[in-house]
Design a protein around this motif. Sequence first.
Motif, PDB file in Angstrom:
ATOM      1  N   TRP A 128       0.731  -1.244   0.031  1.00 33.52           N
ATOM      2  CA  TRP A 128       0.037   0.016   0.050  1.00 33.52           C
ATOM      3  C   TRP A 128       0.905   1.267  -0.105  1.00 33.52           C
ATOM      4  O   TRP A 128       0.508   2.117  -0.745  1.00 33.52           O
ATOM      5  N   GLU A 129       1.808   1.458   0.722  1.00 30.37           N
ATOM      6  CA  GLU A 129       2.887   2.634   0.766  1.00 30.37           C
ATOM      7  C   GLU A 129       3.296   2.912  -0.647  1.00 30.37           C
ATOM      8  O   GLU A 129       3.214   3.920  -0.946  1.00 30.37           O
ATOM      9  N   SER A 130       3.651   2.007  -1.092  1.00 28.34           N
ATOM     10  CA  SER A 130       4.125   2.002  -2.612  1.00 28.34           C
ATOM     11  C   SER A 130       3.228   2.630  -3.745  1.00 28.34           C
ATOM     12  O   SER A 130       3.474   3.331  -4.486  1.00 28.34           O
ATOM     13  N   HIS A 131       1.887   2.134  -3.614  1.00 27.43           N
ATOM     14  CA  HIS A 131       0.894   2.455  -4.331  1.00 27.43           C
ATOM     15  C   HIS A 131       0.524   4.085  -3.988  1.00 27.43           C
ATOM     16  O   HIS A 131       0.405   4.814  -4.935  1.00 27.43           O
ATOM     17  N   TYR A 132       0.434   4.070  -2.592  1.00 30.69           N
ATOM     18  CA  TYR A 132       0.192   5.541  -2.221  1.00 30.69           C
ATOM     19  C   TYR A 132       1.111   6.776  -2.809  1.00 30.69           C
ATOM     20  O   TYR A 132       0.777   7.725  -3.319  1.00 30.69           O
TER      21      TYR A 132
END
Length: 282
Positions: free
Chosen positions: A43-47
Amino acid sequence: MVNFNGTLLEENTNFLNEENRGLRYGDALFETIRVVNNKIFFWESHYLRLMASMRILRMEIPMDFTMEFLQEEIEKTVLNNELQNSPARIRITVFREAGGLYTPTNKEVSFAIEAKTLENPFYILNDSFYEVELFKDHYVNSGLLSTLKSNNKVLHVLAGIYAKENDYDNCLLINEKKNVIEATNGNIFLVKGNVIKTPPITEGCLNGVLRKQLIEIIGKTEDLEFQEAEISPFEIQKADEMFITNVISGITSVSKYRKKTYSNEIAKKLLGRLNAKARLIA
């Protein structure tokens, strides 16, 4: 159900019109995300990619567009589609508000979140025959905009149609320098001996979330060497393995390109480590 700006709408509800800038000008971005048992993979990479892409497109990022806010909206969408105990494919689309012609009258945005079921809760390597071919009708420009996950994907659509019409499973795309940069639906990696190679972002390939994860995994694997460098079509025929990566499918091994056939030993090795990392990060 679709989540539109935080409001859950029943399926087939009309909530967009002909003035939508994503429709008119491709003035939109999207993230495709894997969620398993209500846990968001990477999720962090997507965000961070979404926020960086919005800045590049000069979109106004709302103050409440925090990681926590969007995570809650994803989880709400998953729950209301009754997918909280299943693997799911999430798509977040962010588009600039209607108004103006090519030049927008404001920079504010809206978002839509969709949820669809997936078959497998973890990444698997499909051993089915998988053949690819070069798509040479059009080139991807090796510029910053090509690295974004934007709605401007007509070249990829045409490549997909070409593959289907000619009984290929996928097509490889080339840039204006005629280097191979990616497949229609993901980044590419070549294996030669113990060296794994992928094109750099400066070649115009998608700044893929799973690309980033694989690079980190390869870097921590003692018996493998990683390289980021240009890839020519001729080099593809010399490789031992070739595989395609994206966050939904994971790793897809290519079986054949023209007269060249490939093995998939390294792909199998990396897949196990990818699943372990996905479970840890999620």
